[in-house]
Write a protein that holds these residues in place. Structure first.
Motif, short mmCIF file in Angstrom:
data_model
loop_
_atom_site.label_atom_id
_atom_site.label_comp_id
_atom_site.label_asym_id
_atom_site.label_seq_id
_atom_site.Cartn_x
_atom_site.Cartn_y
_atom_site.Cartn_z
N ILE A 5 2.35 -11.58 -24.93
CA ILE A 5 2.52 -11.18 -26.54
C ILE A 5 0.96 -11.43 -27.17
CG2 ILE A 5 3.31 -11.92 -28.72
CD1 ILE A 5 6.11 -12.55 -27.08
N ILE A 6 0.35 -12.55 -26.66
CA ILE A 6 -1.03 -12.96 -27.22
C ILE A 6 -1.83 -11.63 -26.61
CG2 ILE A 6 -2.84 -14.43 -27.04
CD1 ILE A 6 -0.66 -16.67 -27.15
N GLY A 7 -1.89 -11.20 -25.36
CA GLY A 7 -2.65 -10.26 -24.98
C GLY A 7 -2.35 -8.93 -25.70
N LEU A 8 -1.20 -8.59 -25.72
CA LEU A 8 -0.76 -7.50 -26.57
C LEU A 8 -1.60 -7.56 -28.14
CD1 LEU A 8 0.62 -4.62 -26.84
CD2 LEU A 8 2.74 -5.83 -27.60
N LEU A 9 -1.35 -8.47 -28.72
CA LEU A 9 -1.92 -8.65 -30.15
C LEU A 9 -3.34 -8.55 -30.11
CD1 LEU A 9 0.25 -11.74 -31.61
CD2 LEU A 9 0.21 -9.10 -32.06
N ILE A 10 -4.11 -9.06 -29.03
CA ILE A 10 -5.52 -8.88 -28.86
C ILE A 10 -5.90 -7.54 -28.76
CG2 ILE A 10 -7.58 -9.31 -27.37
CD1 ILE A 10 -6.34 -12.19 -27.18
N LEU A 11 -5.02 -6.82 -27.70
CA LEU A 11 -5.45 -5.44 -27.65
C LEU A 11 -5.22 -4.59 -28.72
CD1 LEU A 11 -5.81 -3.00 -25.69
CD2 LEU A 11 -3.30 -2.90 -25.34
N ILE A 12 -4.12 -5.02 -29.57
CA ILE A 12 -3.94 -4.11 -30.96
C ILE A 12 -5.19 -4.36 -31.90
CG2 ILE A 12 -2.64 -3.75 -32.73
CD1 ILE A 12 -0.18 -4.33 -31.22
N ALA A 13 -5.61 -5.57 -31.83
CA ALA A 13 -6.63 -6.00 -32.66
C ALA A 13 -8.12 -5.08 -32.26
CB ALA A 13 -6.84 -7.47 -32.86
N ASN A 14 -8.28 -5.14 -30.97
CA ASN A 14 -9.35 -4.56 -30.38
C ASN A 14 -9.53 -2.96 -30.77
OD1 ASN A 14 -10.56 -6.60 -29.44
ND2 ASN A 14 -9.84 -6.57 -27.54
N ILE A 15 -8.45 -2.45 -30.66
CA ILE A 15 -8.06 -1.07 -30.77
C ILE A 15 -8.30 -0.78 -32.33
CG2 ILE A 15 -6.41 1.07 -31.21
CD1 ILE A 15 -5.49 -0.09 -28.28
N TYR A 16 -7.75 -1.66 -33.25
CA TYR A 16 -7.92 -1.21 -34.87
C TYR A 16 -9.42 -1.41 -34.96
CZ TYR A 16 -8.32 -2.59 -39.43
OH TYR A 16 -8.41 -2.77 -40.94
N ALA A 17 -10.24 -2.41 -34.39
CA ALA A 17 -11.63 -2.68 -34.58
C ALA A 17 -12.50 -1.65 -34.25
CB ALA A 17 -12.08 -4.02 -34.00
N ILE A 18 -12.13 -0.84 -33.08
CA ILE A 18 -12.69 0.29 -32.35
C ILE A 18 -12.78 1.38 -33.24
CG2 ILE A 18 -12.97 1.87 -30.71
CD1 ILE A 18 -12.39 -0.59 -28.95
N ILE A 19 -11.46 1.57 -33.83
CA ILE A 19 -10.96 2.76 -34.76
C ILE A 19 -12.03 2.55 -36.25
CG2 ILE A 19 -9.41 3.71 -36.33
CD1 ILE A 19 -7.43 3.21 -33.83
N LYS A 20 -12.14 1.37 -36.52
CA LYS A 20 -12.93 1.13 -37.70
C LYS A 20 -14.27 1.22 -37.69
CE LYS A 20 -11.17 -0.48 -41.11
NZ LYS A 20 -10.65 -0.02 -42.43
N ILE A 21 -14.77 0.98 -36.36
CA ILE A 21 -16.18 1.07 -36.03
C ILE A 21 -16.64 2.59 -36.02
CG2 ILE A 21 -17.83 1.07 -34.10
CD1 ILE A 21 -16.51 -1.88 -33.51
N ILE A 22 -15.61 3.47 -35.34
CA ILE A 22 -15.87 4.77 -35.32
C ILE A 22 -15.89 5.52 -36.44
CG2 ILE A 22 -14.90 6.92 -34.35
CD1 ILE A 22 -13.93 5.46 -31.84
N GLY A 23 -14.97 5.01 -37.61
CA GLY A 23 -14.92 5.80 -38.84
C GLY A 23 -16.09 5.00 -39.81
N SER A 24 -16.85 4.06 -39.29
CA SER A 24 -17.86 3.36 -40.39
C SER A 24 -18.96 4.36 -40.48
CB SER A 24 -18.22 2.11 -39.79
OG SER A 24 -19.02 2.39 -38.82
N GLY A 25 -19.77 4.07 -41.59
CA GLY A 25 -21.14 4.92 -41.76
C GLY A 25 -22.33 4.26 -40.80
N ALA A 26 -21.99 3.57 -40.03
CA ALA A 26 -23.14 2.83 -38.95
C ALA A 26 -23.76 4.00 -38.29
CB ALA A 26 -22.68 1.84 -38.30
#
Length: 55
Positions: A5-26
């Motif tokens: 469960i902890i691994g799954l939560l980390i995976l979900i958080a990482n996917i969320y971060a990557i999506i936010k990074i791709i959509g950022s203006g950086a």
């Protein structure tokens, strides 16, 4: 079971971060560096991104 469960939560958080990074203006280079950091160091990279990445 709880490690799964902890691994799954980390995976979900990482996917969320990557999506936010791709959509950022950086710049593309900054996006690539953040994504590589999160993929290579999933927990530490996520914490660093959460503290220093989003504005």
């Amino acid at each position: 079971m709880e490690y799964g469960i902890i691994g799954l939560l980390i995976l979900i958080a990482n996917i969320y971060a990557i999506i936010k990074i791709i959509g950022s203006g950086a710049s593309t280079g900054a996006k690539v560096l953040w994504i590589v950091l999160i993929l290579v160091l999933p927990i530490v990279g996520l914490i660093i991104w959460f503290l220093a990445g989003p504005k």
